[in-house]
Design an enzyme around this catalytic site. Structure first.
Site, PDB file in Angstrom:
ATOM      1  N   ARG A 253       6.976  -5.734  -4.624  1.00 26.78           N
ATOM      2  CA  ARG A 253       7.971  -6.697  -5.097  1.00 26.78           C
ATOM      3  C   ARG A 253       7.869  -7.017  -6.580  1.00 26.78           C
ATOM      4  NH1 ARG A 253       8.337 -11.107  -0.298  1.00 26.78           N
ATOM      5  NH2 ARG A 253       9.590  -9.744   0.992  1.00 26.78           N
TER       6      ARG A 253
ATOM      7  N   ARG B  32       1.638 -10.623  -2.489  1.00 21.94           N
ATOM      8  CA  ARG B  32       1.790 -10.607  -1.031  1.00 21.94           C
ATOM      9  C   ARG B  32       2.568  -9.380  -0.547  1.00 21.94           C
ATOM     10  NH1 ARG B  32       5.938 -13.029   2.752  1.00 21.94           N
ATOM     11  NH2 ARG B  32       7.266 -13.097   0.922  1.00 21.94           N
TER      12      ARG B  32
ATOM     13  N   HIS C  20      10.008 -17.008  -5.024  1.00 23.32           N
ATOM     14  CA  HIS C  20      10.111 -16.812  -3.578  1.00 23.32           C
ATOM     15  C   HIS C  20       8.907 -17.339  -2.803  1.00 23.32           C
ATOM     16  CE1 HIS C  20      11.566 -14.903   0.021  1.00 23.32           C
ATOM     17  NE2 HIS C  20      10.518 -14.124   0.123  1.00 23.32           N
TER      18      HIS C  20
ATOM     19  N   ARG D 137      12.599 -21.167   8.787  1.00 24.10           N
ATOM     20  CA  ARG D 137      13.861 -20.834   9.454  1.00 24.10           C
ATOM     21  C   ARG D 137      14.722 -19.869   8.623  1.00 24.10           C
ATOM     22  NH1 ARG D 137      16.272 -24.594  11.982  1.00 24.10           N
ATOM     23  NH2 ARG D 137      18.431 -24.008  11.927  1.00 24.10           N
TER      24      ARG D 137
ATOM     25  N   GLU E 102       9.500  -2.029   5.655  1.00 27.03           N
ATOM     26  CA  GLU E 102       9.697  -2.827   4.440  1.00 27.03           C
ATOM     27  C   GLU E 102       8.836  -2.273   3.327  1.00 27.03           C
ATOM     28  OE1 GLU E 102       9.140  -7.028   4.999  1.00 27.03           O
ATOM     29  OE2 GLU E 102      11.173  -7.313   5.702  1.00 27.03           O
TER      30      GLU E 102
ATOM     31  N   GLN F 261      14.013 -13.777   7.080  1.00 25.65           N
ATOM     32  CA  GLN F 261      14.949 -12.839   7.697  1.00 25.65           C
ATOM     33  C   GLN F 261      14.258 -11.576   8.190  1.00 25.65           C
ATOM     34  OE1 GLN F 261      17.734 -11.742   4.712  1.00 25.65           O
ATOM     35  NE2 GLN F 261      18.688 -13.737   4.549  1.00 25.65           N
ATOM     36  N   GLY F 262      13.538 -10.921   7.274  1.00 25.90           N
ATOM     37  CA  GLY F 262      13.048  -9.557   7.512  1.00 25.90           C
ATOM     38  C   GLY F 262      12.250  -9.443   8.792  1.00 25.90           C
ATOM     39  N   GLY F 263      11.242 -10.291   8.939  1.00 23.45           N
ATOM     40  CA  GLY F 263      10.463 -10.264  10.161  1.00 23.45           C
ATOM     41  C   GLY F 263       9.007 -10.584   9.939  1.00 23.45           C
TER      42      GLY F 263
ATOM     43  N   GLU G 138       1.714 -21.200   4.054  1.00 19.27           N
ATOM     44  CA  GLU G 138       1.913 -20.898   2.628  1.00 19.27           C
ATOM     45  C   GLU G 138       1.128 -21.833   1.706  1.00 19.27           C
ATOM     46  OE1 GLU G 138       5.987 -19.932   1.759  1.00 19.27           O
ATOM     47  OE2 GLU G 138       5.640 -20.083  -0.406  1.00 19.27           O
TER      48      GLU G 138
ATOM     49  N   HIS H  37      11.206 -12.650  -5.671  1.00 15.16           N
ATOM     50  CA  HIS H  37      11.904 -11.699  -4.802  1.00 15.16           C
ATOM     51  C   HIS H  37      13.022 -11.055  -5.606  1.00 15.16           C
ATOM     52  CE1 HIS H  37      14.033  -9.864  -1.503  1.00 15.16           C
ATOM     53  NE2 HIS H  37      13.072 -10.205  -0.670  1.00 15.16           N
TER      54      HIS H  37
ATOM     55  N   SER I 180       3.500 -13.219   5.606  1.00 19.46           N
ATOM     56  CA  SER I 180       3.287 -14.668   5.474  1.00 19.46           C
ATOM     57  C   SER I 180       3.568 -15.428   6.763  1.00 19.46           C
ATOM     58  CB  SER I 180       4.088 -15.242   4.321  1.00 19.46           C
ATOM     59  OG  SER I 180       5.366 -14.704   4.295  1.00 19.46           O
ATOM     60  N   LEU I 181       4.598 -15.048   7.509  1.00 23.26           N
ATOM     61  CA  LEU I 181       4.775 -15.694   8.815  1.00 23.26           C
ATOM     62  C   LEU I 181       3.511 -15.446   9.638  1.00 23.26           C
ATOM     63  CD1 LEU I 181       8.465 -14.662   9.629  1.00 23.26           C
ATOM     64  CD2 LEU I 181       7.662 -16.958   9.073  1.00 23.26           C
TER      65      LEU I 181
HETATM   66  C1  FAD Z   1      14.687 -16.725   2.257  1.00 25.39           C
HETATM   67  C2  FAD Z   1      13.276 -16.407   2.687  1.00 25.39           C
HETATM   68  C3  FAD Z   1      13.022 -15.304   3.477  1.00 25.39           C
HETATM   69  C4  FAD Z   1      11.722 -15.017   3.893  1.00 25.39           C
HETATM   70  N1  FAD Z   1      11.503 -13.943   4.702  1.00 25.39           N
HETATM   71  C5  FAD Z   1      10.269 -13.734   5.198  1.00 25.39           C
HETATM   72  C6  FAD Z   1      10.046 -12.701   6.134  1.00 25.39           C
HETATM   73  O1  FAD Z   1      10.948 -11.981   6.528  1.00 25.39           O
HETATM   74  N2  FAD Z   1       8.782 -12.541   6.616  1.00 25.39           N
HETATM   75  C7  FAD Z   1       7.736 -13.325   6.218  1.00 25.39           C
HETATM   76  O2  FAD Z   1       6.600 -13.128   6.686  1.00 25.39           O
HETATM   77  N3  FAD Z   1       7.940 -14.323   5.337  1.00 25.39           N
HETATM   78  C8  FAD Z   1       9.169 -14.556   4.831  1.00 25.39           C
HETATM   79  N4  FAD Z   1       9.370 -15.571   3.946  1.00 25.39           N
HETATM   80  C9  FAD Z   1       8.240 -16.464   3.638  1.00 25.39           C
HETATM   81  C10 FAD Z   1       7.976 -17.359   4.856  1.00 25.39           C
HETATM   82  O3  FAD Z   1       9.200 -17.773   5.386  1.00 25.39           O
HETATM   83  C11 FAD Z   1       7.134 -18.580   4.494  1.00 25.39           C
HETATM   84  O4  FAD Z   1       6.014 -18.211   3.746  1.00 25.39           O
HETATM   85  C12 FAD Z   1       6.661 -19.271   5.766  1.00 25.39           C
HETATM   86  O5  FAD Z   1       7.754 -19.570   6.597  1.00 25.39           O
HETATM   87  C13 FAD Z   1       5.915 -20.543   5.415  1.00 25.39           C
HETATM   88  O6  FAD Z   1       5.644 -21.226   6.609  1.00 25.39           O
HETATM   89  P1  FAD Z   1       4.841 -22.589   6.556  1.00 25.39           P
HETATM   90  O7  FAD Z   1       4.764 -23.081   7.950  1.00 25.39           O
HETATM   91  O8  FAD Z   1       3.597 -22.413   5.799  1.00 25.39           O
HETATM   92  O9  FAD Z   1       5.755 -23.534   5.654  1.00 25.39           O
HETATM   93  P2  FAD Z   1       7.281 -23.987   5.827  1.00 25.39           P
HETATM   94  O10 FAD Z   1       7.993 -23.186   6.807  1.00 25.39           O
HETATM   95  O11 FAD Z   1       7.840 -24.080   4.453  1.00 25.39           O
HETATM   96  O12 FAD Z   1       7.135 -25.450   6.369  1.00 25.39           O
HETATM   97  C14 FAD Z   1       6.631 -26.481   5.547  1.00 25.39           C
HETATM   98  C15 FAD Z   1       6.876 -27.796   6.235  1.00 25.39           C
HETATM   99  O13 FAD Z   1       6.188 -28.839   5.547  1.00 25.39           O
HETATM  100  C16 FAD Z   1       7.059 -29.956   5.355  1.00 25.39           C
HETATM  101  N5  FAD Z   1       6.540 -30.713   4.216  1.00 25.39           N
HETATM  102  C17 FAD Z   1       6.381 -30.301   2.941  1.00 25.39           C
HETATM  103  N6  FAD Z   1       5.805 -31.286   2.210  1.00 25.39           N
HETATM  104  C18 FAD Z   1       5.587 -32.319   3.053  1.00 25.39           C
HETATM  105  C19 FAD Z   1       5.021 -33.625   2.908  1.00 25.39           C
HETATM  106  N7  FAD Z   1       4.548 -34.062   1.729  1.00 25.39           N
HETATM  107  N8  FAD Z   1       4.949 -34.428   3.992  1.00 25.39           N
HETATM  108  C20 FAD Z   1       5.439 -34.018   5.194  1.00 25.39           C
HETATM  109  N9  FAD Z   1       5.991 -32.798   5.392  1.00 25.39           N
HETATM  110  C21 FAD Z   1       6.054 -31.973   4.334  1.00 25.39           C
HETATM  111  C22 FAD Z   1       8.411 -29.300   5.161  1.00 25.39           C
HETATM  112  O14 FAD Z   1       9.448 -30.226   5.358  1.00 25.39           O
HETATM  113  C23 FAD Z   1       8.341 -28.224   6.245  1.00 25.39           C
HETATM  114  O15 FAD Z   1       8.592 -28.778   7.514  1.00 25.39           O
HETATM  115  C24 FAD Z   1      10.657 -15.863   3.497  1.00 25.39           C
HETATM  116  C25 FAD Z   1      10.916 -16.968   2.698  1.00 25.39           C
HETATM  117  C26 FAD Z   1      12.207 -17.244   2.285  1.00 25.39           C
HETATM  118  C27 FAD Z   1      12.462 -18.435   1.419  1.00 25.39           C
END
Ligand code: FAD
Length: 522
Positions: free
Chosen positions: A276, A372, A337, A45, A114, A48-50, A361, A230, A377-378
């Site tokens: 980066r 990366r 980051h 959530r 980007e 930001q970037g996309g 991730e 970052h 990553s999204l």
């Molecule tokens: C500020 C910021 C900006 C970013 N901007 C970008 C962008 O513009 N574009 C891009 O591609 N990427 C961006 N990234 C990276 C990207 O947001 C993440 O890599 C991506 O959202 C990870 O998604 P995910 O579903 O793997 O994990 P997450 O979105 O981190 O979700 C992990 C989930 O697992 C849950 N969890 C963790 N451990 C446990 C456990 N033991 N038991 C149960 N639940 C657990 C957490 O509560 C959460 O719900 C950004 C990251 C940050 C911090």
């Protein structure tokens, strides 16, 4: 009788977990989603970037692939990156089908630029609220689909190594109310480990617990030394570490030191749009050289209206500190980051343990190599989430390839005191000070020693005890430090002051595995 294989247990509710659960449901399975916090609380959530995808007329998946491989400093797995870039347009179409409100220009999805992307291919929603839009849209879809969701429920351990019919040990967020559940195939979508660093852009849920859980169960991990930093997160004493997205530099903002000099010019041909790791190290060096606590992002050259339309969340945030980016320079500093490595998976998201999958991730698919590319990553969560969902419907027994170098580790038992006061703060300080942007053999060895001390207090004393969140944090931190100590060169996001050059002998991946791990089950 219930067939456990048709009831995948998906852990985490960021983009990867929500998307896998939705696709599983569409493909006829009955997934259960658990998450350790609220349903919508995930790193996703805050993105930001996309999200990167080659959908523009002047772009192609081949160009996206070329940029991804170039950013990865020699370690990108070309097959995984090819899947990422060529399947991106189809996954974006899925998001559109689910209702993600991408920003448009004249009826077409708009795209921004980007760092290290040769084309404008970053799709965004709500200006700079892409992650929030995706998280909220997928969350609504999950609830509408009637998927079983258990909030404030954390996975703490996997028994019987993740095989179908595995027992997942879950507990409340704080480690209390332990319960065992018959889980079926398990999909780890638990995200990264950024919040284990003192300076971090990540929310507090990003503790890398999935990595520790997989390692304890005997799964192979790879590339854990590669933590991406970052370069531009808002700096002010006591203020939250709010990310100023790279897309701001993509729109023309430049970095200046306190004296107003553009210190990146002359250091890299792409200056502020260099990869980066280059920008983060340059900012870190400048901060150390000048003794000033931050550098500045100068966006005053971008027309005010354009900046406010494209980055409304950034503007809202800055306004709370009395800053207007069309007039004021933005104080920034680098932070931890993104976790590039993680649970080793093949192209279908399979780990080395049968029935244990990973995506997003927490997974190490090989798409990022040593560094990366922004906004991939999204996308990775979607592309490999789709592949995991299909694999769950038609499982094929296979194994990810093993990396060239595998370190097999002993992990001692301890006193089982998960609530050692200050332990997590200590982990954060150790990682930031000694396993941060610039590392050295001496610092890494002392980090490992201190983490070992912490493990002796926090680790369970007996095999039957359940590791708590602190023990898992200490373990994940140790795995990062151990991998970083092993790689005696500098490559991508990993920089060693005692080995400042890239070395051809290290053009390989480092795996980590428990000494007594089951190894390679059939
Ligand atoms: C500020 C910021 C900006 C970013 N901007 C970008 C962008 O513009 N574009 C891009 O591609 N990427 C961006 N990234 C990276 C990207 O947001 C993440 O890599 C991506 O959202 C990870 O998604 P995910 O579903 O793997 O994990 P997450 O979105 O981190 O979700 C992990 C989930 O697992 C849950 N969890 C963790 N451990 C446990 C456990 N033991 N038991 C149960 N639940 C657990 C957490 O509560 C959460 O719900 C950004 C990251 C940050 C911090």
């Amino acid at each position: 009788m219930r067939d456990p294989a048709s009831r995948p247990f998906v852990v985490g509710t960021g983009i990867a977990g929500l998307y896998v659960a939705l696709r599983c449901r569409e493909l006829g399975l009955r997934p259960t989603l658990i998450t350790k916090s609220r349903l919508e609380e995930a790193t996703t959530r805050y993105a930001q970037g996309g999200i990167a995808a080659a959908i523009g007329p002047d772009d192609s998946p081949a160009l996206h692939l070329k940029d991804t491989i170039r950013a990865g400093a020699g370690l990108v797995d070309p097959a995984a990156a090819k899947a990422l870039c060529y399947e991106a347009p189809a996954r974006i179409a899925d998001l559109v089908r689910y209702g993600v409100p991408f920003d448009t220009v004249e009826g077409q999805i708009a795209s921004g630029r980007e760092a290290a992307h040769s084309r404008a291919r970053i799709l965004h929603a709500g200006g700079d609220a892409t992650g929030l839009s995706i998280e909220e849209t997928l969350k609504r879809r999950v609830l509408d689909a009637g998927i079983e969701v258990r909030e404030r429920t954390a996975l703490r351990r996997l028994k019987s190594g993740g095989r179908p019919g595995t027992v997942a040990v879950i507990s409340g967020e704080d480690g209390r109310n332990v319960e065992e559940t018959d889980a079926g195939p398990v999909v780890l979508a638990t995200g990264g480990a950024g919040s284990l660093y003192r300076q971090s852009s990540n929310p507090s849920v990003a503790t890398g617990e999935g990595v520790a859980i997989a390692f304890r169960a005997g799964a192979l991990l790879t590339d854990m030394e590669f933590i991406q930093f970052h370069p531009t997160v808002f700096w002010r004493e006591g203020a939250p570490r709010f990310l100023i997205t790279e897309a701001v530099r993509g729109e023309g903002a430049v970095l200046r030191n306190e004296a107003g000099e553009r210190f990146l010019v002359g250091q890299h041909r792409d200056a502020e749009l260099a990869p980066r790791d280059v920008v983060s190290r340059a900012v870190d060096r400048e901060i150390h050289r000048t003794g000033h606590p931050c550098v500045y992002l100068d966006a005053t050259g971008i027309p005010r209206d354009r900046f406010f339309a494209r980055f409304p969340s950034v503007c809202r945030f800055l306004a709370t500190y009395g800053l207007d980016p069309s007039r004021d320079w933005i104080p920034v500093t680098p932070v931890a980051h993104y976790m590039i490595g993680g649970v080793t998976t093949d192209l279908e998201g399979r780990s080395t343990l049968r029935g244990l999958y990973a995506c997003g991730e927490v997974a190490s698919t090989g798409v990022h190599g040593a560094n990366r590319l922004a906004s991939n990553s999204l996308l990775e969560g979607l592309v490999f989430g789709e592949r995991v969902a299909r694999q769950l419907v038609h499982p094929v027994a296979a194994q990810p390839a093993r990396p060239e170098r595998v370190v097999r580790l002993d992990w001692p038992s301890g006193a089982g005191r998960d609530r050692v006061p200050g332990a997590v703060d200590r982990v954060r300080d150790i990682l930031w000070d000694d396993v941060g942007i610039v590392r050295s053999g001496g610092g890494l060895r002392s980090a490992l020693e201190e983490l070992g001390e912490l493990a002796r207090s926090t680790e369970p004393g007996r095999a039957t005890e359940i590791p708590g969140p602190v023990a898992n944090a200490v373990l994940t931190a140790s795995l990062i430090a151990r991998s970083a100590l092993t790689r005696t060169e500098s490559r991508g996001a990993h920089f060693r002051s005692d080995f400042p050059k890239r070395r051809p002998a290290w053009l390989l991946h480092i795996g980590l595995e428990r000494k007594e791990s089951p190894g390679r089950p059939g």
